[in-house]
Design a protein around this motif. Structure first.
Motif, PDB file in Angstrom:
ATOM      1  N   THR A  43       6.745 -14.751   9.002  1.00 25.41           N
ATOM      2  CA  THR A  43       8.184 -14.932   8.840  1.00 25.41           C
ATOM      3  C   THR A  43       8.913 -13.636   9.153  1.00 25.41           C
ATOM      4  O   THR A  43       8.345 -12.535   9.062  1.00 25.41           O
ATOM      5  CB  THR A  43       8.535 -15.351   7.402  1.00 25.41           C
ATOM      6  N   ALA A  44      10.178 -13.769   9.507  1.00 24.17           N
ATOM      7  CA  ALA A  44      11.016 -12.591   9.717  1.00 24.17           C
ATOM      8  C   ALA A  44      11.446 -12.056   8.345  1.00 24.17           C
ATOM      9  O   ALA A  44      11.355 -12.754   7.330  1.00 24.17           O
ATOM     10  CB  ALA A  44      12.240 -12.965  10.544  1.00 24.17           C
ATOM     11  N   MET A  45      11.908 -10.831   8.308  1.00 20.52           N
ATOM     12  CA  MET A  45      12.388 -10.234   7.059  1.00 20.52           C
ATOM     13  C   MET A  45      13.641 -10.983   6.587  1.00 20.52           C
ATOM     14  O   MET A  45      14.432 -11.467   7.384  1.00 20.52           O
ATOM     15  CB  MET A  45      12.702  -8.755   7.290  1.00 20.52           C
ATOM     16  N   HIS A  46      13.807 -11.085   5.242  1.00 27.10           N
ATOM     17  CA  HIS A  46      15.011 -11.705   4.686  1.00 27.10           C
ATOM     18  C   HIS A  46      15.526 -10.847   3.539  1.00 27.10           C
ATOM     19  O   HIS A  46      14.811  -9.983   3.004  1.00 27.10           O
ATOM     20  CB  HIS A  46      14.718 -13.128   4.207  1.00 27.10           C
ATOM     21  N   ALA A  47      16.751 -11.081   3.145  1.00 25.08           N
ATOM     22  CA  ALA A  47      17.441 -10.193   2.206  1.00 25.08           C
ATOM     23  C   ALA A  47      16.807 -10.156   0.820  1.00 25.08           C
ATOM     24  O   ALA A  47      16.956  -9.170   0.092  1.00 25.08           O
ATOM     25  CB  ALA A  47      18.912 -10.603   2.090  1.00 25.08           C
ATOM     26  N   ASN A  48      16.103 -11.208   0.434  1.00 27.50           N
ATOM     27  CA  ASN A  48      15.523 -11.266  -0.908  1.00 27.50           C
ATOM     28  C   ASN A  48      14.025 -10.976  -0.927  1.00 27.50           C
ATOM     29  O   ASN A  48      13.339 -11.267  -1.901  1.00 27.50           O
ATOM     30  CB  ASN A  48      15.772 -12.652  -1.518  1.00 27.50           C
ATOM     31  N   TRP A  49      13.523 -10.361   0.148  1.00 27.26           N
ATOM     32  CA  TRP A  49      12.081 -10.114   0.245  1.00 27.26           C
ATOM     33  C   TRP A  49      11.601  -9.157  -0.847  1.00 27.26           C
ATOM     34  O   TRP A  49      12.294  -8.212  -1.226  1.00 27.26           O
ATOM     35  CB  TRP A  49      11.753  -9.504   1.601  1.00 27.26           C
ATOM     36  N   GLN A  50      10.404  -9.424  -1.364  1.00 20.97           N
ATOM     37  CA  GLN A  50       9.731  -8.542  -2.317  1.00 20.97           C
ATOM     38  C   GLN A  50       8.253  -8.487  -1.956  1.00 20.97           C
ATOM     39  O   GLN A  50       7.680  -9.491  -1.513  1.00 20.97           O
ATOM     40  CB  GLN A  50       9.887  -9.057  -3.756  1.00 20.97           C
ATOM     41  N   PRO A  51       7.595  -7.340  -2.132  1.00 24.47           N
ATOM     42  CA  PRO A  51       6.159  -7.266  -1.844  1.00 24.47           C
ATOM     43  C   PRO A  51       5.354  -8.062  -2.862  1.00 24.47           C
ATOM     44  O   PRO A  51       5.819  -8.292  -3.984  1.00 24.47           O
ATOM     45  CB  PRO A  51       5.865  -5.757  -1.958  1.00 24.47           C
ATOM     46  N   ASP A  52       4.162  -8.472  -2.466  1.00 30.50           N
ATOM     47  CA  ASP A  52       3.256  -9.118  -3.417  1.00 30.50           C
ATOM     48  C   ASP A  52       2.730  -8.025  -4.356  1.00 30.50           C
ATOM     49  O   ASP A  52       2.117  -7.049  -3.912  1.00 30.50           O
ATOM     50  CB  ASP A  52       2.097  -9.777  -2.672  1.00 30.50           C
ATOM     51  N   THR A  53       2.973  -8.174  -5.652  1.00 32.61           N
ATOM     52  CA  THR A  53       2.676  -7.111  -6.612  1.00 32.61           C
ATOM     53  C   THR A  53       1.205  -6.723  -6.644  1.00 32.61           C
ATOM     54  O   THR A  53       0.857  -5.534  -6.579  1.00 32.61           O
ATOM     55  CB  THR A  53       3.128  -7.527  -8.027  1.00 32.61           C
ATOM     56  N   GLY A  54       0.324  -7.722  -6.749  1.00 33.69           N
ATOM     57  CA  GLY A  54      -1.102  -7.418  -6.824  1.00 33.69           C
ATOM     58  C   GLY A  54      -1.608  -6.728  -5.576  1.00 33.69           C
ATOM     59  O   GLY A  54      -2.348  -5.741  -5.646  1.00 33.69           O
ATOM     60  N   LEU A  55      -1.203  -7.246  -4.425  1.00 37.22           N
ATOM     61  CA  LEU A  55      -1.620  -6.646  -3.163  1.00 37.22           C
ATOM     62  C   LEU A  55      -1.033  -5.252  -3.004  1.00 37.22           C
ATOM     63  O   LEU A  55      -1.709  -4.324  -2.548  1.00 37.22           O
ATOM     64  CB  LEU A  55      -1.185  -7.536  -1.992  1.00 37.22           C
ATOM     65  N   PHE A  56       0.233  -5.073  -3.395  1.00 35.09           N
ATOM     66  CA  PHE A  56       0.872  -3.769  -3.295  1.00 35.09           C
ATOM     67  C   PHE A  56       0.077  -2.715  -4.075  1.00 35.09           C
ATOM     68  O   PHE A  56      -0.217  -1.635  -3.556  1.00 35.09           O
ATOM     69  CB  PHE A  56       2.304  -3.832  -3.827  1.00 35.09           C
ATOM     70  N   ASN A  57      -0.266  -3.026  -5.312  1.00 29.24           N
ATOM     71  CA  ASN A  57      -0.997  -2.065  -6.140  1.00 29.24           C
ATOM     72  C   ASN A  57      -2.362  -1.744  -5.556  1.00 29.24           C
ATOM     73  O   ASN A  57      -2.816  -0.592  -5.585  1.00 29.24           O
ATOM     74  CB  ASN A  57      -1.148  -2.607  -7.564  1.00 29.24           C
ATOM     75  N   GLN A  58      -3.010  -2.753  -5.004  1.00 31.14           N
ATOM     76  CA  GLN A  58      -4.325  -2.552  -4.404  1.00 31.14           C
ATOM     77  C   GLN A  58      -4.232  -1.664  -3.166  1.00 31.14           C
ATOM     78  O   GLN A  58      -4.991  -0.697  -3.011  1.00 31.14           O
ATOM     79  CB  GLN A  58      -4.942  -3.896  -4.045  1.00 31.14           C
ATOM     80  N   LEU A  59      -3.296  -1.971  -2.280  1.00 33.99           N
ATOM     81  CA  LEU A  59      -3.154  -1.192  -1.058  1.00 33.99           C
ATOM     82  C   LEU A  59      -2.687   0.237  -1.353  1.00 33.99           C
ATOM     83  O   LEU A  59      -3.131   1.190  -0.703  1.00 33.99           O
ATOM     84  CB  LEU A  59      -2.169  -1.879  -0.104  1.00 33.99           C
ATOM     85  N   ALA A  60      -1.792   0.382  -2.328  1.00 33.10           N
ATOM     86  CA  ALA A  60      -1.315   1.722  -2.695  1.00 33.10           C
ATOM     87  C   ALA A  60      -2.474   2.595  -3.142  1.00 33.10           C
ATOM     88  O   ALA A  60      -2.562   3.779  -2.790  1.00 33.10           O
ATOM     89  CB  ALA A  60      -0.265   1.619  -3.802  1.00 33.10           C
ATOM     90  N   ARG A  61      -3.386   2.015  -3.915  1.00 32.87           N
ATOM     91  CA  ARG A  61      -4.550   2.768  -4.381  1.00 32.87           C
ATOM     92  C   ARG A  61      -5.468   3.114  -3.213  1.00 32.87           C
ATOM     93  O   ARG A  61      -5.980   4.238  -3.121  1.00 32.87           O
ATOM     94  CB  ARG A  61      -5.307   1.958  -5.427  1.00 32.87           C
ATOM     95  N   LEU A  62      -5.671   2.179  -2.315  1.00 28.42           N
ATOM     96  CA  LEU A  62      -6.602   2.393  -1.207  1.00 28.42           C
ATOM     97  C   LEU A  62      -6.110   3.444  -0.220  1.00 28.42           C
ATOM     98  O   LEU A  62      -6.907   4.193   0.345  1.00 28.42           O
ATOM     99  CB  LEU A  62      -6.861   1.067  -0.475  1.00 28.42           C
ATOM    100  N   VAL A  63      -4.796   3.511   0.015  1.00 25.12           N
ATOM    101  CA  VAL A  63      -4.280   4.488   0.975  1.00 25.12           C
ATOM    102  C   VAL A  63      -3.911   5.803   0.317  1.00 25.12           C
ATOM    103  O   VAL A  63      -3.457   6.733   0.980  1.00 25.12           O
ATOM    104  CB  VAL A  63      -3.057   3.936   1.754  1.00 25.12           C
ATOM    105  N   GLY A  64      -4.106   5.902  -1.012  1.00 23.17           N
ATOM    106  CA  GLY A  64      -3.837   7.171  -1.690  1.00 23.17           C
ATOM    107  C   GLY A  64      -2.374   7.423  -1.975  1.00 23.17           C
ATOM    108  O   GLY A  64      -1.932   8.579  -1.990  1.00 23.17           O
ATOM    109  N   LEU A  65      -1.588   6.374  -2.199  1.00 15.98           N
ATOM    110  CA  LEU A  65      -0.181   6.543  -2.568  1.00 15.98           C
ATOM    111  C   LEU A  65      -0.134   6.917  -4.049  1.00 15.98           C
ATOM    112  O   LEU A  65      -0.344   6.088  -4.921  1.00 15.98           O
ATOM    113  CB  LEU A  65       0.599   5.251  -2.319  1.00 15.98           C
ATOM    114  N   LEU A  66       0.129   8.189  -4.340  1.00 15.19           N
ATOM    115  CA  LEU A  66      -0.025   8.703  -5.699  1.00 15.19           C
ATOM    116  C   LEU A  66       1.029   8.160  -6.662  1.00 15.19           C
ATOM    117  O   LEU A  66       0.734   7.865  -7.814  1.00 15.19           O
ATOM    118  CB  LEU A  66       0.031  10.234  -5.675  1.00 15.19           C
TER     119      LEU A  66
END
Length: 214
Positions: A110-133
C-alpha cells in the motif's frame, strides 16, 4: 520458507550470506528459531566448494552481520560478533515467529497514508537487530516520515517494509549532527532523559558500523 524470509533475502546481501542462511542456519534451526552451534569448518567447506573465498572466521562473522542487518538473524545478548562465534548459536526471528504473523505483515503493498503507524512488535524487534539504542519515537518523527512518503504515492510497500524503513529512518536521524540530543552513545545521539545506556556489546556494534561508514 515464509514471505518474510524471502523478502529479506531479496535485499542487499551477498550470495554467500544467502547460502549460509538457506543451507546451514535454517535447516538446523529448532522450533524456537535457534540455530545449531555454528561450525566454522562446516561453513568454510560449503562456501569454498568450488573456489576458496572464505578463509577467516571474521569473514564468516561478516556474513552473519549481513544477515542480522536485514533481520534474518539475531544474536544472543551475551554474544559478541567481534570475537569468534564458532560453537555459538544465533536466533532466526522470522522462523520463530508464527507464519500467520509474518504473512499479515507481508500481505499486499500500500501507499503511505496519513494515519500510518508501524507494527509495534516488528518495530521493537527490528530496532534491536539494527542496534537502534533509543527505540522511542515521537509523533513529530512519525509525522515527518509520513509526510515524506505521502509526497511519493507511487511507492507502495507492505507493513513489514514500511516499518523497516521507519526504523532505518530513525537510526539515520539519531546519527545526524542536527539531531537535538544531549548524550552520545557510540555514533548515535539519544535523549539523556530516555535513560539509554549501552552495554559493551552494543558499544562494539555501533563502533563497528561507524568504522565501516568512514
Amino acid at each position: 520458507m515464509n514471505n518474510a524470509e524471502l523478502d529479506a533475502l531479496s535485499q542487499a546481501v551477498s550470495n554467500e550470506a544467502r547460502v549460509l542462511y538457506l543451507l546451514i542456519l535454517r535447516p538446523g534451526a529448532n522450533t524456537t528459531g535457534e540455530s545449531e552451534p555454528l561450525n566454522y569448518k562446516q561453513i568454510k567447506t560449503l562456501l569454498n566448494a568450488r573456489k576458496e573465498i572464505i578463509t577467516l572466521g571474521r569473514q564468516i562473522n561478516s556474513l552473519l552481520t549481513e544477515l542480522a542487518n536485514v533481520g534474518l538473524i539475531g544474536f544472543h545478548q551475551t554474544t559478541d560478533a567481534e570475537h569468534s562465534l564458532n560453537g555459538k548459536r544465533v536466533i532466526l526471528p522470522m522462523l520463530a515467529a508464527t507464519q500467520d504473523k509474518f504473512d499479515r505483515l507481508h500481505l499486499g503493498a500500500t501507499a503511505m497514508h496519513a494515519n500510518w503507524q508501524p507494527d509495534t512488535g516488528l518495530f521493537n524487534q527490528l530496532a534491536r537487530l539494527v542496534g537502534l539504542l533509543d527505540a522511542r519515537y515521537t509523533e513529530q518523527e512519525t509525522g515527518e516520515f509520513i509526510a515524506y512518503w505521502l509526497g511519493r504515492p507511487s511507492n507502495q510497500f507492505s507493513l513489514f517494509q514500511w516499518t523497516q524503513k521507519f526504523v532505518q529512518h530513525l537510526k539515520k536521524n539519531r546519527m545526524a549532527s542536527g539531531y537535538q540530543a544531549t548524550q552520545r552513545v557510540g555514533n548515535q545521539l539519544v535523549q539523556k532523559t530516555a535513560g539509554v545506556s549501552a552495554d559493551e556489546n552494543a558499544r562494539k556494534l555501533v563502533e563497528k558500523y561507524r568504522a565501516k561508514s568512514e
